[in-house]
Design a protein around this motif. Structure first.
Motif, PDB file in Angstrom:
ATOM      1  N   GLU A  57    -109.739 -50.546 -41.840  1.00 50.53           N
ATOM      2  CA  GLU A  57    -110.293 -50.206 -40.532  1.00 50.53           C
ATOM      3  C   GLU A  57    -109.276 -50.115 -39.409  1.00 50.53           C
ATOM      4  OE1 GLU A  57    -110.395 -53.012 -42.079  1.00 50.53           O
ATOM      5  OE2 GLU A  57    -109.927 -54.613 -40.684  1.00 50.53           O
ATOM      6  N   TRP A  60    -103.495 -52.722 -38.189  1.00 55.34           N
ATOM      7  CA  TRP A  60    -103.178 -54.077 -38.658  1.00 55.34           C
ATOM      8  C   TRP A  60    -103.499 -54.222 -40.138  1.00 55.34           C
ATOM      9  CZ3 TRP A  60    -105.147 -58.177 -41.182  1.00 55.34           C
ATOM     10  CH2 TRP A  60    -104.551 -59.424 -40.989  1.00 55.34           C
ATOM     11  N   ARG A  61    -104.677 -53.718 -40.529  1.00 56.57           N
ATOM     12  CA  ARG A  61    -105.121 -53.869 -41.924  1.00 56.57           C
ATOM     13  C   ARG A  61    -104.159 -53.148 -42.870  1.00 56.57           C
ATOM     14  NH1 ARG A  61    -107.477 -57.773 -43.538  1.00 56.57           N
ATOM     15  NH2 ARG A  61    -108.738 -57.648 -41.681  1.00 56.57           N
ATOM     16  N   ASP A 135    -105.871 -64.034 -44.746  1.00 58.94           N
ATOM     17  CA  ASP A 135    -106.231 -63.454 -43.453  1.00 58.94           C
ATOM     18  C   ASP A 135    -107.423 -64.187 -42.835  1.00 58.94           C
ATOM     19  OD1 ASP A 135    -106.973 -61.825 -41.311  1.00 58.94           O
ATOM     20  OD2 ASP A 135    -107.853 -60.282 -42.585  1.00 58.94           O
ATOM     21  N   ARG A 136    -108.646 -63.695 -43.060  1.00 60.92           N
ATOM     22  CA  ARG A 136    -109.811 -64.334 -42.448  1.00 60.92           C
ATOM     23  C   ARG A 136    -110.253 -65.538 -43.273  1.00 60.92           C
ATOM     24  NH1 ARG A 136    -113.150 -58.756 -41.185  1.00 60.92           N
ATOM     25  NH2 ARG A 136    -111.508 -57.818 -39.899  1.00 60.92           N
ATOM     26  N   ALA A 192    -112.387 -63.563 -37.669  1.00 65.92           N
ATOM     27  CA  ALA A 192    -111.571 -63.048 -36.559  1.00 65.92           C
ATOM     28  C   ALA A 192    -112.447 -62.882 -35.308  1.00 65.92           C
ATOM     29  CB  ALA A 192    -110.929 -61.726 -36.954  1.00 65.92           C
ATOM     30  N   ARG A 196    -112.028 -65.663 -32.275  1.00 60.58           N
ATOM     31  CA  ARG A 196    -111.536 -65.156 -30.983  1.00 60.58           C
ATOM     32  C   ARG A 196    -112.598 -65.328 -29.899  1.00 60.58           C
ATOM     33  NH1 ARG A 196    -108.543 -59.978 -33.842  1.00 60.58           N
ATOM     34  NH2 ARG A 196    -107.089 -61.307 -34.945  1.00 60.58           N
ATOM     35  N   PHE A 220    -113.913 -53.432 -34.973  1.00 59.86           N
ATOM     36  CA  PHE A 220    -112.459 -53.355 -35.152  1.00 59.86           C
ATOM     37  C   PHE A 220    -111.934 -51.923 -35.321  1.00 59.86           C
ATOM     38  CE2 PHE A 220    -112.565 -57.950 -36.836  1.00 59.86           C
ATOM     39  CZ  PHE A 220    -111.918 -58.470 -35.739  1.00 59.86           C
ATOM     40  N   GLN A 245    -110.941 -57.267 -28.992  1.00 60.98           N
ATOM     41  CA  GLN A 245    -110.501 -58.195 -30.054  1.00 60.98           C
ATOM     42  C   GLN A 245    -109.581 -57.578 -31.107  1.00 60.98           C
ATOM     43  OE1 GLN A 245    -114.033 -60.288 -31.415  1.00 60.98           O
ATOM     44  NE2 GLN A 245    -114.039 -61.623 -29.627  1.00 60.98           N
ATOM     45  N   ASN A 246    -109.216 -56.316 -30.965  1.00 64.55           N
ATOM     46  CA  ASN A 246    -108.047 -55.817 -31.737  1.00 64.55           C
ATOM     47  C   ASN A 246    -107.482 -54.558 -31.081  1.00 64.55           C
ATOM     48  OD1 ASN A 246    -109.428 -53.517 -32.715  1.00 64.55           O
ATOM     49  ND2 ASN A 246    -108.819 -53.872 -34.839  1.00 64.55           N
ATOM     50  N   ASP A 276    -103.607 -58.427 -31.817  1.00 62.31           N
ATOM     51  CA  ASP A 276    -102.903 -57.853 -32.980  1.00 62.31           C
ATOM     52  C   ASP A 276    -101.410 -57.685 -32.698  1.00 62.31           C
ATOM     53  OD1 ASP A 276    -105.166 -57.759 -34.524  1.00 62.31           O
ATOM     54  OD2 ASP A 276    -105.221 -55.578 -34.745  1.00 62.31           O
ATOM     55  N   CYS A 296    -101.652 -61.187 -33.928  1.00 62.15           N
ATOM     56  CA  CYS A 296    -102.278 -61.617 -35.172  1.00 62.15           C
ATOM     57  C   CYS A 296    -101.309 -61.092 -36.240  1.00 62.15           C
ATOM     58  CB  CYS A 296    -103.664 -60.973 -35.289  1.00 62.15           C
ATOM     59  SG  CYS A 296    -104.504 -61.363 -36.827  1.00 62.15           S
TER      60      CYS A 296
HETATM   61  O1  AHR Z   1    -108.688 -60.239 -39.556  1.00 62.08           O
HETATM   62  C1  AHR Z   1    -107.718 -59.697 -38.765  1.00 62.08           C
HETATM   63  C2  AHR Z   1    -108.290 -58.601 -37.919  1.00 62.08           C
HETATM   64  O2  AHR Z   1    -108.866 -57.625 -38.751  1.00 62.08           O
HETATM   65  C3  AHR Z   1    -107.299 -57.858 -37.059  1.00 62.08           C
HETATM   66  O3  AHR Z   1    -107.286 -58.273 -35.746  1.00 62.08           O
HETATM   67  C4  AHR Z   1    -107.890 -56.501 -37.053  1.00 62.08           C
HETATM   68  O4  AHR Z   1    -107.087 -55.491 -36.543  1.00 62.08           O
HETATM   69  C5  AHR Z   1    -108.342 -56.361 -38.418  1.00 62.08           C
HETATM   70  O5  AHR Z   1    -109.104 -55.294 -38.688  1.00 62.08           O
END
Ligand code: AHR
Length: 342
Positions: A57, A60-61, A135-136, A192, A196, A220, A245-246, A276, A296
């Motif tokens: 998405e 960053w991903r 990551d998450r 995330a 946040r 996102f 948030q991103n 990010d 991030c």
């Molecule tokens: O989990 C991280 C987040 O997921 C990042 O901020 C975002 O860009 C991504 O899609």
């Protein structure tokens, strides 16, 4: 090559039965999802890792995917089975079941949402496959079902954004100015988004003069960021601060602002806070269009590889591994931007 933590015969039998049950119960695997490799004799030389990425998405991903792919190579002693779940938890669960039936040595996944993983993680545990979450985060209900987590502290990121805003208002001599805030949130239910939001709200709650007009998800993505920002601008003519948030949602929001003749940043109509810190966003920080970008860090592959090596050596690993993150403003961005590859 690898130090053998091979499944015992019993574990192999359990894994075999599980595979058979899943093949019958769920139908054959989706060819698109499982095209990369099937465990064969040659995979004995390598550590096999099944990685379920939640989607693609954001910029960053893509950087996070690249970070994983760049370390789990044959040169480093690994065979990687990569799966892109396209933002759907059901696809991630299907991928993890596929990894179990293939009897990979490790399952690594980046969870799209916090909840809903218990059943499949119990299956992984029954098959004796260690699971590493990246990551998450996933909810504490599943805590005993994975080996370790490597990722970013989303709540701390939200707090950093809130504290930056506090300081900014103090610096311009208006700590008590009434400000109206809109928030573009990430995927609802992802750690995330939750982190946040909680982090920023915990600072906002201390300030009676901070008024959150509305928070809405834009998932996102840049496209939804533009859509939601346009809705906000239609609805409110008194926005002082945009928290996005991103970075992808920020790019979309900036497109919408342009169409509505609204400017952002140090000399703009609204203060713009992003998360990010990808290269393109840092350029906007440099130009004074984004006021602050809370990092991030997507570069998590090397940490995951290190953890697997330690597990292979029979070492204990920490349950939580938080990667380092910075906050970028015009004051420090020049120092870092040239080394940012994503
Ligand atoms: O989990 C991280 C987040 O997921 C990042 O901020 C975002 O860009 C991504 O899609």
């Amino acid at each position: 090559m690898r130090k053998m933590i091979r499944p015992s015969c019993f574990r192999m039998l359990v894994a075999f039965i599980l595979s058979a049950v899943m093949l019958v119960g769920c139908g054959a695997f989706d060819g698109e999802i499982f095209e990369a490799y099937a465990v064969d004799d040659s995979s004995d030389e390598f550590i096999t890792v099944g990685f379920s990425q939640l989607g693609s998405e954001s910029v960053w991903r893509s950087a996070n995917t690249e970070s994983i792919k760049s370390v789990f190579t044959k040169e480093n002693g690994f065979l990687l089975e990569f799966n892109n779940a396209r933002q759907k938890q059901e696809n991630q669960i299907k991928a993890i079941r596929g990894f179990i039936s293939q009897r990979v040595d490790y399952i690594v996944f980046s969870p799209v949402t916090e909840t809903g993983w218990e059943t499949v993680l119990v299956e992984a545990r029954s098959a004796g496959i260690p699971v590493i979450v990246v990551d998450r985060k996933i909810s504490s209900a599943s805590e005993k079902l994975f080996t370790t987590w490597v990722g970013t502290d989303a709540r701390a990121e939200g707090e950093k954004a809130g504290r930056w805003l506090e300081q900014y208002l103090a610096d311009i001599g208006k700590p008590n100015k009434k400000i109206n805030i809109v928030v573009l949130q990430g995927t609802i239910g992802s750690s995330a988004q939750l982190g946040r939001t909680m982090g920023f709200d915990s600072i906002a709650d201390k300030h009676k003069n901070w008024n959150i007009l509305e928070q809405q998800t834009a998932d996102f993505t840049a496209a939804k960021g533009k859509e939601v920002m346009a809705e906000f601008l239609e609805k409110y003519d008194n926005i002082d601060v945009v928290v996005s948030q991103n970075d992808d949602m920020t790019f979309g929001a900036l497109d919408a602002m342009k169409e509505y003749g609204v400017t952002s940043g140090e000399n703009g109509d609204v203060v713009l806070i992003s998360f990010d810190a990808v290269h393109e966003a840092l350029e906007l920080v440099q130009q004074g269009i984004i006021n602050v970008d809370v990092e991030c860090n997507p570069d998590q592959g090397k940490y995951v590889m290190d953890i697997i090596k330690r597990l292979e050596a029979g070492e204990e690993v920490d349950k939580e591994n938080v990667v380092e993150e910075l906050v970028f403003t015009k004051d420090n961005v020049d120092e870092y931007i040239d080394n940012r590859t994503y």
